[in-house]
Design an enzyme around this catalytic site. Structure first.
Site, PDB file in Angstrom:
ATOM      1  N   GLY A 110       2.253   3.189  -2.891  1.00 16.85           N
ATOM      2  CA  GLY A 110       1.278   3.817  -3.778  1.00 16.85           C
ATOM      3  C   GLY A 110       1.720   3.880  -5.227  1.00 16.85           C
ATOM      4  CB  SER A 116       0.613  -2.218   0.775  1.00 15.13           C
ATOM      5  OG  SER A 116       0.780  -0.825   0.717  1.00 15.13           O
ATOM      6  CG  ASP A 160      -0.929  -6.621  -5.346  1.00 14.38           C
ATOM      7  OD1 ASP A 160      -0.893  -6.872  -6.568  1.00 14.38           O
ATOM      8  OD2 ASP A 160      -1.350  -5.546  -4.884  1.00 14.38           O
TER       9      ASP A 160
END
Length: 343
Positions: A110, A116, A160
């Site tokens: 986060g 992630s 990402d």
């Protein structure tokens, strides 16, 4: 027993953040400029004698143990690890062999650096190394996206997975039907050294759940919220401006372009900024930064500031009162790396 290792770098999103998220990227096409840094997601698969599957997130102190199975339960615990295993098992099959999968990420979940998705890439890399799967960079990045967004149903964009797999400085284009074009940029070393010196990475010591912010952003596009969509058009334009400034070495424009993006980003969804973020941003500007941004979806996590000349030291001093942490880093030229440790 062999150990199969991998590591994938986290990224700083410099411009265009949010335009990689569907449905905006499907309808209008997105564009992002990002750069990977020396903070990594690590994954290790160690074969063991027993017929068990041991999953361990070392940085979070979480561990689960299962008798060998071809499908692990998705129940909110270590789901990224399970999701990769389930998909690899389904598509390629893994023989009945016990193993321990350990993961560790150099930044908190986060935090806005793509933790992630980078972790999914790293886990995938360890399985690719173990099974010697014939997957190229585009294959791995798209596979990671598919597992996270479709198999696990987690909201988010596409940058990402591609940043973690390819590494370096990339200008990425996001098109309909999940098509992505990664354009690696050839930047002169002195420009990168100056950018690395001047770009401050500050952890606000708060994390956020990016999914909620991203869902609102997606809703704004679907409902044709003109203010939100126009802000995303401007952010896409920002990525082009920043790319040109970096290629030309016109770093004196960097802060101003970042500031333009920060103001636009706040128009995309309600919780992207808050009083703490605004106070931190104002303090950095007053101390000499010429611009900055929130990393990732916003709402907390890391912020980056462009500090020209020698202003980084005044900015560091000014940010101390917020109780966060200035995070040291270096830019990296490589993405996902995998290797085998033979016993």
């Amino acid at each position: 027993m062999n150990i199969y290792r991998s590591k994938a770098p986290l990224r700083i999103g410099l411009a265009g953040g949010g335009t990689d998220v569907s449905p905006y990227s499907d309808l209008y096409g997105g564009a992002i400029l990002n750069i990977t840094v020396s903070l990594f997601a690590h994954a290790n698969i160690e074969l063991i004698e027993s017929e068990q599957i041991i999953l361990s997130a070392m940085d979070r102190g979480e561990e689960e143990v299962y008798d060998w199975t071809t499908s692990l339960p998705i129940n909110g615990n270590l789901d990224l690890l399970k999701g990769v295993y389930n998909r690899i098992q389904k598509d390629y099959g893994i023989s009945k062999q016990g193993f321990r999968l350990n993961t560790f990420v150099d930044a908190p979940a986060g935090s806005g650096l793509g933790t992630s998705s980078t972790l999914v890439v790293a886990i995938l890399g360890a399985f690719v190394e173990m099974l010697k799967l014939p997957l190229g960079d585009y294959d791995i990045a798209h596979y990671a996206y598919d597992i996270e967004r479709k198999d696990l149903g987690l909201s988010g964009g596409k940058q990402d997975q591609y940043a973690a797999t390819f590494g370096g400085v990339n200008y990425m284009e996001f098109l309909a039907d999940d098509r992505v074009i990664v354009n690696p940029l050839r930047i002169r070393n002195e420009y990168l050294d100056e950018l690395e010196n001047n770009l401050l990475l500050f952890y606000t010591s708060t994390s956020r759940e990016s999914a909620k912010i991203i869902v609102e952003q997606q809703k704004n596009v679907l409902q044709k919220n003109e203010k939100s969509i126009e802000a995303m058009h401007q952010l896409k334009e920002q990525s082009i401006l920043l790319k040109e400034a970096l290629l030309r070495g016109e770093l004196f424009k960097f802060g101003q372009i970042l500031d333009f993006g920060f103001q636009q980003k706040k128009q995309m969804a309600a919780n992207i900024s808050n009083d703490l973020i605004d106070d931190i941003y104002s303090a950095a500007i007053e101390a000499g930064a010429t611009g900055g941004k929130i990393s990732g979806a916003g709402g907390g996590g890391f912020m980056t500031f462009y500090c020209p000349g020698n202003t980084r030291y005044q900015v560091i001093e000014a940010l101390k009162k917020f109780g966060g942490e200035v995070k040291p880093y270096r830019f990296t030229r490589h993405g996902l790396i995998t290797w085998t440790v033979k016993s």
